[in-house]
Scaffold this motif. Structure first.
Motif, PDB file in Angstrom:
ATOM      1  N   MET A 187       0.980  -1.122   0.007  1.00  0.00           N
ATOM      2  CA  MET A 187      -0.082   0.134   0.148  1.00  0.00           C
ATOM      3  C   MET A 187       0.879   1.314  -0.162  1.00  0.00           C
ATOM      4  N   MET A 188       1.792   1.110   0.921  1.00  0.00           N
ATOM      5  CA  MET A 188       2.781   2.270   0.948  1.00  0.00           C
ATOM      6  C   MET A 188       3.712   2.643  -0.319  1.00  0.00           C
ATOM      7  N   SER A 189       3.978   1.490  -1.204  1.00  0.00           N
ATOM      8  CA  SER A 189       4.630   1.606  -2.387  1.00  0.00           C
ATOM      9  C   SER A 189       3.712   2.634  -3.533  1.00  0.00           C
ATOM     10  N   VAL A 190       2.341   2.330  -3.358  1.00  0.00           N
ATOM     11  CA  VAL A 190       1.582   3.116  -4.136  1.00  0.00           C
ATOM     12  C   VAL A 190       1.318   4.308  -3.730  1.00  0.00           C
ATOM     13  N   GLN A 191       1.242   4.691  -2.455  1.00  0.00           N
ATOM     14  CA  GLN A 191       1.056   5.699  -1.831  1.00  0.00           C
ATOM     15  C   GLN A 191       2.437   6.685  -2.070  1.00  0.00           C
TER      16      GLN A 191
ATOM     17  N   ALA B  74       9.765   1.601   0.148  1.00  0.00           N
ATOM     18  CA  ALA B  74       8.346   1.614   1.003  1.00  0.00           C
ATOM     19  C   ALA B  74       8.745   0.976   2.109  1.00  0.00           C
ATOM     20  N   PHE B  75       9.209  -0.163   2.228  1.00  0.00           N
ATOM     21  CA  PHE B  75       9.478  -1.096   3.537  1.00  0.00           C
ATOM     22  C   PHE B  75      10.500  -0.045   4.259  1.00  0.00           C
ATOM     23  N   LEU B  76      11.463   0.363   3.661  1.00  0.00           N
ATOM     24  CA  LEU B  76      12.429   1.107   4.484  1.00  0.00           C
ATOM     25  C   LEU B  76      11.584   2.248   5.248  1.00  0.00           C
ATOM     26  N   ARG B  77      10.746   2.800   4.513  1.00  0.00           N
ATOM     27  CA  ARG B  77       9.868   3.969   5.060  1.00  0.00           C
ATOM     28  C   ARG B  77       9.275   3.684   6.306  1.00  0.00           C
TER      29      ARG B  77
ATOM     30  N   PRO C 103       4.553  11.340  -0.566  1.00  0.00           N
ATOM     31  CA  PRO C 103       5.654  11.753  -0.802  1.00  0.00           C
ATOM     32  C   PRO C 103       6.138  13.202  -0.293  1.00  0.00           C
ATOM     33  N   GLU C 104       4.994  14.011  -0.113  1.00  0.00           N
ATOM     34  CA  GLU C 104       5.244  15.413   0.174  1.00  0.00           C
ATOM     35  C   GLU C 104       5.128  15.830   1.620  1.00  0.00           C
ATOM     36  N   THR C 105       4.424  14.908   2.445  1.00  0.00           N
ATOM     37  CA  THR C 105       3.997  15.221   3.890  1.00  0.00           C
ATOM     38  C   THR C 105       4.486  14.251   4.750  1.00  0.00           C
ATOM     39  N   HIS C 106       5.232  12.994   4.029  1.00  0.00           N
ATOM     40  CA  HIS C 106       5.537  11.933   4.847  1.00  0.00           C
ATOM     41  C   HIS C 106       4.389  10.975   5.425  1.00  0.00           C
ATOM     42  N   GLU C 107       3.908  11.402   6.419  1.00  0.00           N
ATOM     43  CA  GLU C 107       2.661  10.603   6.879  1.00  0.00           C
ATOM     44  C   GLU C 107       1.765  11.404   7.541  1.00  0.00           C
ATOM     45  N   LYS C 108       0.495  11.039   7.510  1.00  0.00           N
ATOM     46  CA  LYS C 108      -0.415  11.784   8.138  1.00  0.00           C
ATOM     47  C   LYS C 108      -1.551  10.542   9.005  1.00  0.00           C
ATOM     48  N   LYS C 109      -1.501  11.220  10.199  1.00  0.00           N
ATOM     49  CA  LYS C 109      -2.430  10.652  11.172  1.00  0.00           C
ATOM     50  C   LYS C 109      -3.935  10.846  10.770  1.00  0.00           C
TER      51      LYS C 109
END
Length: 243
Positions: A193-197, A205-208, A236-242
């Motif tokens: 899912m992260m690889s798509v995001q 994606a796994f490293l992130r 990619p722009e904001t890294h992660e969002k809760k």
């Protein structure tokens, strides 16, 4: 040199065959791990492949905890054994040497229930495939016979890995059902899912995902569950969002 005689080899192969027969499946890596666990009175057995950071197969709750610790922290006997292509035997995790060598991993592994760890590279000549990890809840070295059994299990896993048909590369977001169940299935799904995001490959994606778990002090499987349940999203722009 350790004596790996024909009788010992036959006994282990019979044990593996009996486990596979009760499972009603052809002999696979999981069956060897189960036999290895029973033969060596281990509380966890895992198989890792070169070029991957997630385990191929894990048996036992302690093995599962150890795998997650090493994957999340990026240190431990498995990565060292694979990097050096040499066995890494740690008969006593609760000593200053282990703590100095793996300052984050050693105390966490002890808390997870491991007292000793033995890692054997899976190789055939110049071909390096990965490593077999054996965890025990009592400290002390392997006996002569136990070492022979561990080497035979490693050889059997190596043979099985070499005989596997090449699998097609997984598409981004695809969950491989050949991978271990439970927490690792969640990690694989979250990575896809992260690889798509992030519009990146599965490795990045796994490293992130691992970096986020490490920086927030959470288990990798917990962060992965948040991603799968869409409570956590990476961009990619904001890294992660809760959410």
């Amino acid at each position: 040199m350790t004596d790996v005689g024909p009788d010992r080899h036959r006994d282990i192969l019979v044990m593996i065959d009996e486990i596979a027969s009760s499972d009603r499946e052809p002999i696979n890596v999981s069956h060897v791990c189960l036999a290895c666990r029973d033969r060596l009175t281990a509380v966890g057995v895992a198989v890792y492949l070169v070029g991957t950071v997630q385990p191929l197969e894990v048996v036992g709750p302690v093995g599962d905890e150890m795998a997650e610790l090493q994957v999340t922290l990026g240190e431990g006997p498995v990565s060292e054994a694979v990097r050096q292509n040499q066995p890494v035997f740690v008969p006593q995790l609760a000593n200053a040497w282990s703590s100095k060598r793996w300052p984050a991993f050693a105390p966490a592994a002890l808390a997870a229930g491991a007292a000793a760890v033995f890692v054997i590279p899976l190789t055939l000549g110049a071909i390096a495939l990965g490593a077999l990890e054996i965890c025990r809840d009592v400290d002390g070295p392997l006996s002569r016979d136990e070492l022979a059994d561990a080497l035979l299990c490693a050889d059997t896993v190596t043979t099985l890995l070499l005989s596997r048909p090449a699998a097609p590369a997984a598409e981004a977001g695809e969950l491989s059902h050949a991978e271990p169940e439970g927490r690792w299935a969640v990690v694989h799904q979250a990575t896809g899912m992260m690889s798509v995001q992030l519009d990146t490959d599965l490795g990045q994606a796994f490293l992130r995902l691992r970096a986020h778990a490490y920086l927030t002090g959470r288990r990798l499987s917990e962060v992965a569950a948040d991603v799968v349940e869409r409570r956590l999203r990476f961009t990619p722009e904001t890294h992660e969002k809760k959410r």
